[in-house]
Design a protein around this motif. Structure first.
Motif, PDB file in Angstrom:
ATOM      1  N   ASN A  33       0.657  -1.219  -0.291  1.00 58.60           N
ATOM      2  CA  ASN A  33      -0.027  -0.293   0.154  1.00 58.60           C
ATOM      3  C   ASN A  33       0.992   1.567   0.158  1.00 58.60           C
ATOM      4  OD1 ASN A  33      -2.426  -1.482   0.455  1.00 58.60           O
ATOM      5  ND2 ASN A  33      -2.098  -1.781   2.268  1.00 58.60           N
ATOM      6  N   SER A  34       1.575   1.118   0.805  1.00 60.66           N
ATOM      7  CA  SER A  34       2.677   2.843   1.260  1.00 60.66           C
ATOM      8  C   SER A  34       4.546   1.982   1.025  1.00 60.66           C
ATOM      9  CB  SER A  34       2.019   3.441   1.732  1.00 60.66           C
ATOM     10  OG  SER A  34       3.441   4.149   1.698  1.00 60.66           O
ATOM     11  N   ALA A  35       5.242   2.681   0.619  1.00 65.48           N
ATOM     12  CA  ALA A  35       6.895   1.754   0.800  1.00 65.48           C
ATOM     13  C   ALA A  35       7.918   3.719   0.807  1.00 65.48           C
ATOM     14  CB  ALA A  35       7.303   1.386  -0.245  1.00 65.48           C
ATOM     15  N   TYR A  36       8.570   3.291  -0.125  1.00 72.51           N
ATOM     16  CA  TYR A  36       9.087   5.168  -0.117  1.00 72.51           C
ATOM     17  C   TYR A  36       8.354   6.325   0.010  1.00 72.51           C
ATOM     18  CZ  TYR A  36      11.838   9.164  -1.572  1.00 72.51           C
ATOM     19  OH  TYR A  36      12.116  10.192  -1.850  1.00 72.51           O
ATOM     20  N   ARG A  37       8.438   6.859   1.067  1.00 70.16           N
ATOM     21  CA  ARG A  37       8.000   8.261   0.520  1.00 70.16           C
ATOM     22  C   ARG A  37       9.161   9.152   0.912  1.00 70.16           C
ATOM     23  NH1 ARG A  37       4.340   7.517   5.591  1.00 70.16           N
ATOM     24  NH2 ARG A  37       2.474   5.475   4.839  1.00 70.16           N
ATOM     25  N   SER A  42      10.406   8.400   9.872  1.00 72.56           N
ATOM     26  CA  SER A  42       9.297   6.988   9.480  1.00 72.56           C
ATOM     27  C   SER A  42      10.784   6.411   8.368  1.00 72.56           C
ATOM     28  CB  SER A  42       8.500   7.290   8.554  1.00 72.56           C
ATOM     29  OG  SER A  42       8.371   6.405   7.679  1.00 72.56           O
ATOM     30  N   GLN A  43      10.862   5.411   8.731  1.00 73.90           N
ATOM     31  CA  GLN A  43      11.181   4.229   7.719  1.00 73.90           C
ATOM     32  C   GLN A  43      11.166   4.396   6.980  1.00 73.90           C
ATOM     33  OE1 GLN A  43      14.613   2.443   9.269  1.00 73.90           O
ATOM     34  NE2 GLN A  43      13.614   4.174  11.132  1.00 73.90           N
ATOM     35  N   HIS A  44       9.347   4.612   6.650  1.00 74.51           N
ATOM     36  CA  HIS A  44       8.975   4.944   5.032  1.00 74.51           C
ATOM     37  C   HIS A  44       9.979   5.713   4.363  1.00 74.51           C
ATOM     38  CE1 HIS A  44       5.321   2.742   5.152  1.00 74.51           C
ATOM     39  NE2 HIS A  44       5.538   3.063   6.238  1.00 74.51           N
ATOM     40  N   LEU A  45      10.734   6.509   4.990  1.00 72.17           N
ATOM     41  CA  LEU A  45      11.578   7.414   3.997  1.00 72.17           C
ATOM     42  C   LEU A  45      13.671   6.972   3.549  1.00 72.17           C
ATOM     43  CD1 LEU A  45      11.323  11.140   7.084  1.00 72.17           C
ATOM     44  CD2 LEU A  45       9.649  10.984   4.527  1.00 72.17           C
ATOM     45  N   LEU A  46      13.366   6.086   4.524  1.00 73.39           N
ATOM     46  CA  LEU A  46      14.323   5.488   4.034  1.00 73.39           C
ATOM     47  C   LEU A  46      14.193   4.921   2.644  1.00 73.39           C
ATOM     48  CD1 LEU A  46      15.830   5.417   7.384  1.00 73.39           C
ATOM     49  CD2 LEU A  46      16.685   7.517   5.569  1.00 73.39           C
ATOM     50  N   GLY A  47      13.230   4.658   3.081  1.00 73.72           N
ATOM     51  CA  GLY A  47      12.952   3.170   1.963  1.00 73.72           C
ATOM     52  C   GLY A  47      12.769   1.848   2.218  1.00 73.72           C
ATOM     53  N   LYS A  48      12.799   2.012   3.589  1.00 73.19           N
ATOM     54  CA  LYS A  48      13.150   0.580   4.842  1.00 73.19           C
ATOM     55  C   LYS A  48      11.375   0.071   4.866  1.00 73.19           C
ATOM     56  CE  LYS A  48      17.530   1.289   6.227  1.00 73.19           C
ATOM     57  NZ  LYS A  48      18.788   1.100   7.340  1.00 73.19           N
ATOM     58  N   GLU A  84      14.310 -16.235   9.973  1.00 72.78           N
ATOM     59  CA  GLU A  84      13.875 -16.076   8.484  1.00 72.78           C
ATOM     60  C   GLU A  84      14.126 -14.665   7.801  1.00 72.78           C
ATOM     61  OE1 GLU A  84      14.023 -18.927   6.120  1.00 72.78           O
ATOM     62  OE2 GLU A  84      14.716 -19.830   7.412  1.00 72.78           O
ATOM     63  N   LEU A  85      13.062 -13.710   8.689  1.00 71.03           N
ATOM     64  CA  LEU A  85      13.514 -11.997   8.298  1.00 71.03           C
ATOM     65  C   LEU A  85      13.681 -11.360   9.381  1.00 71.03           C
ATOM     66  CD1 LEU A  85       9.265 -11.441   7.363  1.00 71.03           C
ATOM     67  CD2 LEU A  85      10.583 -12.213   6.190  1.00 71.03           C
ATOM     68  N   LEU A  86      14.823 -10.636   8.951  1.00 70.38           N
ATOM     69  CA  LEU A  86      15.234 -10.172   9.893  1.00 70.38           C
ATOM     70  C   LEU A  86      14.091  -8.490  10.571  1.00 70.38           C
ATOM     71  CD1 LEU A  86      17.382  -6.866   6.451  1.00 70.38           C
ATOM     72  CD2 LEU A  86      18.340  -8.694   8.381  1.00 70.38           C
ATOM     73  N   GLN A  87      15.068  -8.719  11.945  1.00 65.87           N
ATOM     74  CA  GLN A  87      14.135  -8.107  12.934  1.00 65.87           C
ATOM     75  C   GLN A  87      14.070  -6.945  12.025  1.00 65.87           C
ATOM     76  OE1 GLN A  87      12.359  -7.844  15.554  1.00 65.87           O
ATOM     77  NE2 GLN A  87      14.188  -9.077  16.614  1.00 65.87           N
ATOM     78  N   GLY A  88      13.468  -5.533  12.703  1.00 58.06           N
ATOM     79  CA  GLY A  88      12.265  -4.388  12.249  1.00 58.06           C
ATOM     80  C   GLY A  88      11.309  -4.202  13.099  1.00 58.06           C
ATOM     81  N   GLY A  89      10.470  -3.304  13.011  1.00 54.95           N
ATOM     82  CA  GLY A  89       9.058  -2.590  13.248  1.00 54.95           C
ATOM     83  C   GLY A  89       8.429  -3.153  12.437  1.00 54.95           C
ATOM     84  N   VAL A  90       7.508  -3.348  13.572  1.00 57.39           N
ATOM     85  CA  VAL A  90       6.034  -4.339  12.668  1.00 57.39           C
ATOM     86  C   VAL A  90       4.609  -3.612  14.104  1.00 57.39           C
ATOM     87  CG1 VAL A  90       4.382  -6.591  13.070  1.00 57.39           C
ATOM     88  CG2 VAL A  90       7.046  -6.787  12.615  1.00 57.39           C
ATOM     89  N   GLY A  91       3.924  -3.134  12.058  1.00 57.09           N
ATOM     90  CA  GLY A  91       3.449  -2.290  13.330  1.00 57.09           C
ATOM     91  C   GLY A  91       1.637  -2.959  12.789  1.00 57.09           C
ATOM     92  N   SER A  92       0.278  -3.265  13.882  1.00 59.55           N
ATOM     93  CA  SER A  92      -1.041  -3.931  13.552  1.00 59.55           C
ATOM     94  C   SER A  92      -1.264  -2.367  12.991  1.00 59.55           C
ATOM     95  CB  SER A  92      -0.770  -4.210  13.767  1.00 59.55           C
ATOM     96  OG  SER A  92      -2.529  -4.806  13.492  1.00 59.55           O
ATOM     97  N   TYR A  93      -2.566  -1.763  12.730  1.00 58.21           N
ATOM     98  CA  TYR A  93      -3.130  -1.321  12.230  1.00 58.21           C
ATOM     99  C   TYR A  93      -4.252  -1.900  11.505  1.00 58.21           C
ATOM    100  CZ  TYR A  93       0.703   1.926  12.189  1.00 58.21           C
ATOM    101  OH  TYR A  93       1.857   2.422  12.613  1.00 58.21           O
ATOM    102  N   ASP A  94      -5.596  -1.055  11.659  1.00 54.81           N
ATOM    103  CA  ASP A  94      -7.161  -1.863  11.459  1.00 54.81           C
ATOM    104  C   ASP A  94      -6.807  -2.469   9.713  1.00 54.81           C
ATOM    105  OD1 ASP A  94      -8.106  -1.101  13.702  1.00 54.81           O
ATOM    106  OD2 ASP A  94      -9.222   0.534  12.921  1.00 54.81           O
ATOM    107  N   TYR A 106       5.480  -3.578   7.912  1.00 54.29           N
ATOM    108  CA  TYR A 106       7.061  -4.156   8.549  1.00 54.29           C
ATOM    109  C   TYR A 106       7.868  -3.284   7.954  1.00 54.29           C
ATOM    110  CZ  TYR A 106      10.432  -7.321   7.540  1.00 54.29           C
ATOM    111  OH  TYR A 106      11.878  -8.216   8.007  1.00 54.29           O
ATOM    112  N   ASP A 107       9.166  -2.904   8.685  1.00 56.12           N
ATOM    113  CA  ASP A 107      10.032  -2.194   8.126  1.00 56.12           C
ATOM    114  C   ASP A 107      11.720  -3.875   9.490  1.00 56.12           C
ATOM    115  OD1 ASP A 107      11.675  -1.093  10.529  1.00 56.12           O
ATOM    116  OD2 ASP A 107       9.194  -0.044  11.033  1.00 56.12           O
ATOM    117  N   ILE A 108      12.525  -3.141   7.890  1.00 56.56           N
ATOM    118  CA  ILE A 108      14.152  -3.217   8.114  1.00 56.56           C
ATOM    119  C   ILE A 108      14.936  -2.183   9.351  1.00 56.56           C
ATOM    120  CG2 ILE A 108      13.652  -5.044   6.377  1.00 56.56           C
ATOM    121  CD1 ILE A 108      14.951  -3.117   4.979  1.00 56.56           C
ATOM    122  N   ARG A 109      14.544  -1.780  10.281  1.00 54.30           N
ATOM    123  CA  ARG A 109      15.183  -0.530  10.847  1.00 54.30           C
ATOM    124  C   ARG A 109      15.919  -1.899  11.372  1.00 54.30           C
ATOM    125  NH1 ARG A 109      11.574   2.186  14.627  1.00 54.30           N
ATOM    126  NH2 ARG A 109      10.021   1.645  12.747  1.00 54.30           N
TER     127      ARG A 109
END
Length: 123
Positions: A47-51, A65-71, A97-107, A112-115
């Motif tokens: 739905n949204s990635a790099y911003r 936001s990690q979106h600013l970094l493309g992460k 199997e996946l990189l540690q990072g940010g995970v947020g649940s919305y409605d 998911y981000d790779i910080r």
């Protein structure tokens, strides 16, 4: 980029050009999302990635936001609720199997981000 993801899915919605250093992060992020898709066997919609800064500000994104970094990507997975996606992502991270990072649940989506650090939240 990957078997199931194309660069246009990660571009800023405003249509600006993606900086090279952001592109490198997007390549890494798309590889992680491909692993998630392969594991679930279900289509993933980005739905949204790099911003860029302007677009991020217009949509109310955090100045850090990690979106600013493309992460980061806000995603939906076919037939799964965001809370179910969070469980799967966390399980894949725990299994290495996946990189540690940010995970947020919305409605309506999962972030998911790779910080490099662990971050969890509900939107």
């Amino acid at each position: 980029m990957t078997k199931n993801f194309k660069i246009h899915e990660f571009n800023c919605s405003c249509g600006c050009n993606m900086p090279l250093e952001v592109y490198e992060n997007v390549i890494k992020l798309s590889g992680q999302l491909q692993k998630l898709r392969d594991y679930t066997g279900r289509a993933i919609t980005v739905n949204s990635a790099y911003r860029c800064e302007d677009y991020n500000r217009k949509c109310g994104g955090s100045s850090r936001s990690q979106h600013l970094l493309g992460k980061a990507a806000d995603i939906t997975i076919e037939s799964l609720k965001p809370a179910e996606v969070v469980v799967i992502i966390n399980d894949l991270i725990d299994m290495g199997e996946l990189l540690q990072g940010g995970v947020g649940s919305y409605d309506t989506f999962t972030h998911y981000d790779i910080r490099k650090t662990k971050a969890r939240w509900n939107g």
